[in-house]
Motif scaffolding. Structure first.
Motif, short mmCIF file in Angstrom:
data_model
loop_
_atom_site.label_atom_id
_atom_site.label_comp_id
_atom_site.label_asym_id
_atom_site.label_seq_id
_atom_site.Cartn_x
_atom_site.Cartn_y
_atom_site.Cartn_z
N TYR A 47 0.83 -1.22 0.00
CA TYR A 47 0.00 0.00 0.00
C TYR A 47 0.86 1.26 0.00
CZ TYR A 47 -4.48 -2.31 0.47
OH TYR A 47 -5.61 -3.05 0.22
N PHE A 48 1.95 1.26 0.74
CA PHE A 48 2.81 2.44 0.77
C PHE A 48 3.45 2.66 -0.61
CE2 PHE A 48 6.68 4.87 1.60
CZ PHE A 48 6.20 5.87 2.42
N PHE A 49 3.86 1.58 -1.24
CA PHE A 49 4.48 1.69 -2.56
C PHE A 49 3.48 2.15 -3.62
CE2 PHE A 49 5.72 -0.13 -6.68
CZ PHE A 49 7.01 0.36 -6.81
N ASN A 50 2.30 1.52 -3.65
CA ASN A 50 1.34 1.78 -4.72
C ASN A 50 0.48 3.02 -4.50
OD1 ASN A 50 1.36 -0.64 -6.71
ND2 ASN A 50 1.51 -1.56 -4.71
N HIS A 51 0.19 3.35 -3.25
CA HIS A 51 -0.73 4.45 -2.98
C HIS A 51 -0.03 5.71 -2.49
CE1 HIS A 51 -4.26 1.97 -3.67
NE2 HIS A 51 -3.67 1.02 -2.96
N TYR A 52 1.29 5.63 -2.29
CA TYR A 52 2.02 6.84 -1.89
C TYR A 52 3.18 7.13 -2.84
CZ TYR A 52 4.48 10.28 0.93
OH TYR A 52 5.09 11.43 1.36
N LEU A 53 4.11 6.19 -2.97
CA LEU A 53 5.29 6.46 -3.80
C LEU A 53 4.95 6.58 -5.28
CD1 LEU A 53 8.01 4.14 -2.19
CD2 LEU A 53 7.56 6.56 -1.78
N PHE A 66 11.63 8.92 -6.35
CA PHE A 66 10.93 7.64 -6.37
C PHE A 66 11.89 6.49 -6.11
CE2 PHE A 66 9.59 3.89 -8.83
CZ PHE A 66 8.43 3.57 -8.13
N VAL A 67 13.03 6.50 -6.79
CA VAL A 67 14.03 5.45 -6.61
C VAL A 67 14.59 5.48 -5.18
CG1 VAL A 67 16.29 4.61 -7.34
CG2 VAL A 67 14.62 5.37 -9.06
N LEU A 68 14.90 6.69 -4.69
CA LEU A 68 15.48 6.83 -3.36
C LEU A 68 14.53 6.30 -2.29
CD1 LEU A 68 17.67 7.95 -1.45
CD2 LEU A 68 16.46 10.15 -1.51
N TYR A 69 13.27 6.76 -2.34
CA TYR A 69 12.33 6.34 -1.31
C TYR A 69 11.94 4.87 -1.46
CZ TYR A 69 11.92 11.28 -0.17
OH TYR A 69 12.19 12.57 0.22
N TYR A 72 14.59 3.12 0.42
CA TYR A 72 14.30 3.23 1.85
C TYR A 72 13.23 2.21 2.26
CZ TYR A 72 16.86 7.68 2.14
OH TYR A 72 17.82 8.66 2.12
N LEU A 73 12.19 2.11 1.42
CA LEU A 73 11.11 1.17 1.71
C LEU A 73 11.62 -0.26 1.71
CD1 LEU A 73 8.07 0.60 2.11
CD2 LEU A 73 7.83 0.58 -0.39
N LEU A 74 12.51 -0.57 0.77
CA LEU A 74 13.09 -1.91 0.70
C LEU A 74 13.84 -2.24 2.00
CD1 LEU A 74 13.96 -4.47 -0.81
CD2 LEU A 74 15.87 -3.17 -1.76
N VAL A 75 14.64 -1.29 2.47
CA VAL A 75 15.41 -1.51 3.70
C VAL A 75 14.47 -1.73 4.90
CG1 VAL A 75 17.02 -0.45 5.33
CG2 VAL A 75 17.42 -0.24 2.87
#
Length: 254
Positions: A47-53, A66-69, A72-75
């Motif tokens: 949800y964070f990836f698809n509805h925010y990033l 987009f790539v940077l965040y 961060y999300l991956l980590v």
């Protein structure tokens, strides 16, 4: 409906992950419990990836952010996975490594499974949005054609009649025929289907019943059960009641 669709999707994901983790195990109870601990990480990441990033950065072409965040999300997601594995080691395996689920100890495979679920959700979301956008485009094109061709062409009595939509009070379906009630002249009866005529009329025309379409500009009064056009009271069927009342409320704001 949207909540139900999301719920069904994640239930299917839970079932799929339980099968994946339980395929090399003697039973499915512990894999189900492990998936129950893992699924909040999967859902949160998706949800964070698809509805925010995606809408905030990718769609606005802010690729670097987009790539940077996303990194961060991956980590953060991998860190949360580690916490889930630790919790499983404590609660399910009772601090015994040989009791752990085989796939749960393979961290790269665990990460791949997580992001496969995220990408699957992304694909479904984008496909759904594409379908919605295509429908909106078709609706816009239909409305544009209506505005460009305001004259309604109706075949009746072996000739084509040109009728201005503004002159129409309402349309009445009579089985195989449709009677078009016109303000300044006698009604015109045609063999056209009322559903077909509805697609050629402007948005000011409302389907209130399977047998009636009314020109909202000609409505004198209305209730939840009927509409008055001139001296005629036309019924509103239960099927169209909600959409008709909402449309008339917007058309005649209090």
């Amino acid at each position: 409906m949207k909540v139900l669709a999301h719920t069904l999707f994640w239930l299917l994901v839970i079932a799929l992950l339980t099968l994946i983790f339980g395929s090399s195990y003697s039973n499915y109870s512990e894999p189900f419990l492990f998936v129950g601990m893992l699924i909040p990480v999967v859902i949160g990441t998706a949800y964070f990836f698809n509805h925010y990033l995606v809408p905030r950065y990718l769609f606005k072409k802010k690729i670097a952010k987009f790539v940077l965040y996303s990194c961060y999300l991956l980590v953060v997601s991998l860190y949360m996975e580690m916490l889930v594995v630790t919790a499983a080691f404590t609660l399910l395996a009772h601090y015994r490594y040989d009791n752990m689920l085989p796939l749960a100890t393979d961290f790269p495979v665990l990460a791949i499974i997580l992001y496969c679920m995220v990408l699957l959700y992304s694909f479904i979301s984008l496909a759904r949005q594409l379908i919605i956008n295509q429908q909106k485009t078709r609706d816009w094109q239909d409305e544009k054609r209506k505005q460009e061709n305001p004259v309604l062409l109706v075949r009746a009595q072996r000739k084509v009649n040109r009728i201005l939509p503004d002159d129409i009070d309402y349309l009445e379906s009579l089985g195989d025929y449709v009677k078009i009630h016109i303000a300044s002249s006698a009604p015109i009866t045609t063999k056209e289907k009322i559903s077909k005529l509805a697609t050629t009329l402007p948005d000011s025309f409302l389907r209130i019943h399977r047998s009636y379409i009314v020109n909202a500009d000609k409505v004198l009064s209305y209730t939840k059960e009927q509409i008055q056009v001139k001296e005629i009271n036309l019924p509103i069927s239960r099927t169209y009641k909600k959409s008709v009342i909402n449309a008339l409320s917007r058309h005649y704001p209090k």
